[in-house]
Scaffold this active site. Structure first.
Site, short mmCIF file in Angstrom:
data_model
loop_
_atom_site.label_atom_id
_atom_site.label_comp_id
_atom_site.label_asym_id
_atom_site.label_seq_id
_atom_site.Cartn_x
_atom_site.Cartn_y
_atom_site.Cartn_z
N HIS A 54 -68.70 20.78 1.66
CA HIS A 54 -69.48 20.51 0.44
C HIS A 54 -69.66 19.00 0.20
CE1 HIS A 54 -70.98 20.53 -3.62
NE2 HIS A 54 -69.84 20.01 -4.09
N ASP B 198 -105.15 29.44 -6.11
CA ASP B 198 -104.92 28.01 -6.14
C ASP B 198 -103.49 27.68 -5.71
OD1 ASP B 198 -105.36 25.40 -6.61
OD2 ASP B 198 -105.33 25.51 -8.78
N GLU C 62 -61.10 15.75 -9.32
CA GLU C 62 -61.09 17.01 -10.04
C GLU C 62 -60.25 18.07 -9.32
OE1 GLU C 62 -62.17 17.49 -12.95
OE2 GLU C 62 -61.90 19.65 -13.08
N ASP C 63 -60.43 18.17 -8.04
CA ASP C 63 -59.88 19.32 -7.32
C ASP C 63 -58.65 19.01 -6.46
OD1 ASP C 63 -61.89 20.79 -8.44
OD2 ASP C 63 -63.23 20.61 -6.72
MN MN Z 1 -69.14 19.25 -6.03
#
Ligand code: MN
Length: 739
Positions: free
Chosen positions: A61, A272, A89-90
């Site tokens: 990621h 269109d 954060e993780d």
């Molecule tokens: Mn992320």
């Protein structure tokens, strides 16, 4: 039923740092691969035991995010931030560790991105609002926080199918409402389109599948024709000596979907969906190419847009036109230079590189100003939900850009209406505006214009401005043109009222109006009073600024004035002296010193609703709100002023009462008796026979207030032979409104 197609945007799948470095290299700017390798190693180590919902290593990621950033041509600091954006954060990493290893700049950015996402799953509305507040806070310091967040969101959207259905919907909605508009505002067309198409895919799978299969079908069927068309474009431009690249693409799904919905068109009638793009080498070739296209293909009226002369707020520049193909189907053509194309695709990234190259500071950028403004508003708003609403609304600029049927672009303030549009194009178009079509649909004149609307004004020679328009037009031009017209009409009306009044007075002295108008005395009078002609005089009489009696006294000779004509009346004419009365009983709100007087036309009495008008130099004239002069709008609304009756008032008020009566002896005696009995005086009385046996009486009585007046009216009605006893109000100075 349609089979669910694959997502409209492929998943960015990166398994090592090499593709990221390649993209950075392709930018042609110096960068430090060693730093990135260290950053990558650290991120890999921190995320080593984590897996995503897809079952892949978590590291893929941040790798994908950094790849997207490098591909969008953002700098190595952005790319490094992308690699590290989830470590705070993780993982167990702290700010201190990051700062020691990679310095303050990268650490600040990672921290900013972390803060944006931290409260994402607390309470839904609150959490979203919180998210965006922090995002804006962070971005005010460095816009790269937003860029990394957008890349993060894009990769999350690409891999959204691994999330629960509920999470898909929530994240897609947030993407549509918040992130895609931000990408748009920063000019990042590709990111915006990717985010929207993915959100559309997950949020409305059935609609997406239907649209997708329809477009695939059309593309297949039309492929040859499209290629032919491209070849024709190429040849025609070449013959005209214009160097250009020609490409075509299917428009973005979500934008097609929105357009279909907006216009209420069924998918089966979709045509269109294609856009050709002509990329020229020079600025002047852009317009030359447009000329060539319009010469060879019939343009659709109202569809030409010049975003070069008027760039969008996100700095987008291009010419757009829609032309009709061989089989009658329209398609869009976008024409721009290579440079404009770069800005169109990359937005702030292209702009950024340009500024960087010139050593300019990005903080002066318009886009940053926009974000700073949001930050200011955010400070004032306490409720996060309110802020979320504000953020959604104010992603759009204060102006609306709309098109004339000829394709001219006009800019209006937000809230402008078709009337504003009409007056901007031409004064006469405004004056005769009878209706409006927006994008081919009839709309009310008070509806507001939105960006990209094509406006067509319907006119009628009998249509004229209405005072009501002043309540909803927003441009000062429209306002002043409407006022000007209304004033001119009022003057005309005043002339219509004033002329017969003067002529009636002249006939009393057997004077011929024509002779008087052409006479020397009139010319002198007009000159002394500073009037331009008799029309001017009529209007003054009509407006009540001059009385016919006064004029007659000035323009007739003494001999003429000495011999008034006989009135053809059998009834005795009674005239009593008018009692003077003061101006005391009316209070003008907040303006104690203003002289107030009761308007002669309606003579309001206490207890009645009243309204004041500021006159020129004569104080405030007070009317009954029922007065026809108020309703007929002989007055300028701006001069209206609030008034009220004073208490403990001893004054008497004059009221004109009109009566139809059988013409018989003793009628007037009965009338005067009744009025005297009710403790009132007659200040003026006129009577005349209009036809055999029928007389008209006009009597001015003095009353204390409304109740007193009603008593008198009731008593008069009870006299045998008297009918239609009515209070009268006049619509001009002396002109009687009632029959
Ligand atoms: Mn992320």
């Amino acid at each position: 039923m349609h089979l669910q197609p694959p997502p409209p945007v492929p998943v960015t799948k990166i398994e090592s740092l090499d593709p990221v470095l390649e993209r950075l290299e392709a930018q042609g700017r110096p960068f430090d691969p060693d730093l990135l390798r260290r950053v990558y190693g650290f991120s890999a180590d921190m995320h080593r035991d984590q897996v995503r919902r897809s079952g892949e290593p978590y590291l893929f990621h941040p790798l994908a995010v950094s790849y997207l950033l490098a591909d969008l041509k953002f700098d190595q600091t952005c790319v490094a931030t992308g690699l590290l954006h989830d470590v705070l954060e993780d993982t167990l990493t702290t700010r201190d560790v990051l700062e020691k290893r990679f310095g303050a700049e990268i650490t600040e950015l990672v921290d900013g991105v972390t803060k944006i996402g931290r409260h994402a799953y607390v309470r839904r509305d609150q959490a979203q609002a919180e998210t965006f507040r922090k995002m804006i806070l962070a971005s005010a310091k460095d816009i790269r926080v937003i860029l990394v967040k957008l890349a993060d969101r894009l990769h999350n959207m690409q891999t959204l199918q691994h999330m629960s259905p509920e999470a898909r919907r929530r994240i897609s909605r947030e993407t549509l409402e918040i992130y895609a508009p931000i990408a748009h505002r920063l000019g990042m067309a590709k990111v915006k389109g990717d985010l929207e198409d993915l959100a559309f895919y997950f949020l409305y799978p059935h609609q997406f599948a239907e649209l997708h299969s329809k477009i695939q079908e059309k593309v297949k069927l039309g492929q040859e024709e499209v290629e032919r068309l491209r070849e024709r474009f190429r040849r025609t431009l070449e013959e005209a000596g214009i160097e250009a690249e020609i490409g075509f693409r299917v428009k973005r799904y979500y934008s097609i979907y929105q357009k279909l919905r907006r216009q209420g068109i069924d998918i089966s009638r979709l045509y269109d969906y294609l856009a050709f793009r002509i990329i020229t080498s020079t600025d002047k070739d852009v317009y030359a190419a447009l000329g060539v296209v319009h010469q060879n293909w019939r343009p659709v009226p109202g569809r030409f847009k010049d975003y070069i002369a008027m760039p969008k707020p996100n700095l987008y520049q291009s010419l757009h036109t829609t032309v009709v193909g061989e089989r009658g189907q329209p398609f869009e053509v976008q024409i721009r230079t290579r440079e404009m194309d770069l800005v169109a695709e990359e937005g702030i990234a292209a702009h950024w590189r340009y500024k960087e190259g010139k050593g300019e500071n990005l903080a002066s950028d318009l886009n940053i100003l926009w974000l700073r403004q949001l930050l200011e508003w955010q400070k004032e708003i306490q409720d996060p939900r309110t802020f979320l609403t504000t953020l959604k609304i104010d992603l759009y600029p204060d102006e609306v850009y709309v098109f004339t049927p000829k394709g001219e672009v006009l800019c209006f303030p937000r809230g402008a209406t078709p009337i504003d549009f009409a007056y901007k194009v031409h004064t006469e178009l405004g004056h005769h505006c009878a209706g409006a079509r927006v994008n081919g649909k009839l709309v009310p004149l008070r509806s507001t214009l939105t960006n990209g609307d094509m406006i067509e004004i319907l006119t009628s020679p009998n249509s004229a401005p209405s005072r009501d328009w002043l309540n909803f037009v927003v441009t000062s031009r429209a306002k002043s043109k409407i006022r000007h017209w209304l004033n001119a009409v009022q003057k005309e009306r005043a002339v219509e009222i004033g002329r017969p009044l003067l002529e009636k007075e002249l006939r009393k002295y057997k004077a011929s109006p024509k002779k008087v108008y052409d006479g020397k005395a009139m010319a002198e009078y007009l000159e002394q009073e500073g009037m331009s002609g008799v029309e001017d005089l009529f209007s003054r009489i009509g407006f009540g600024k001059t009385s016919p009696k006064h004029v007659v006294a000035r323009v007739l000779s003494e001999a003429q004035l000495a011999e008034p004509a006989e009135e053809p009346s059998r009834l005795r004419k009674v005239v009593r002296k008018i009692l003077p009365f003061g101006s005391g009983p009316i209070l003008v709100k907040g303006q104690g010193d203003l002289l107030a007087f009761l308007a002669k036309c309606c003579n309001p009495v206490p207890g009645e609703d009243i309204v004041g008008y500021v006159t020129r130099g004569r104080g405030v004239s007070v009317h009954s709100t029922d007065c026809p002069n108020v309703r007929n709008l002989l007055y300028n609304q701006d001069r209206e002023i609030e008034v009220q009756w004073a208490k403990d008032d001893e004054s008497r008020y004059r009221v004109t009462v009109g009566i139809e009566a059988t013409d018989e002896p003793g009628m007037l005696a009965k009338l005067t008796e009744v009025i005297a009995k009710l403790d009132s005086n007659i200040s003026h009385l006129e009577a005349e026979t209009v036809e055999p046996g029928l007389g008209l009486i006009e009597v001015v009585v003095q009353v204390r207030d409304r109740k007193h007046l009603e008593k008198i009216l009731k008593a008069l009605r009870s006299i045998p032979g008297m009918s239609r006893v009515e209070r009268r109000m006049s619509s001009g100075n002396g002109a009687r409104a009632l029959p």
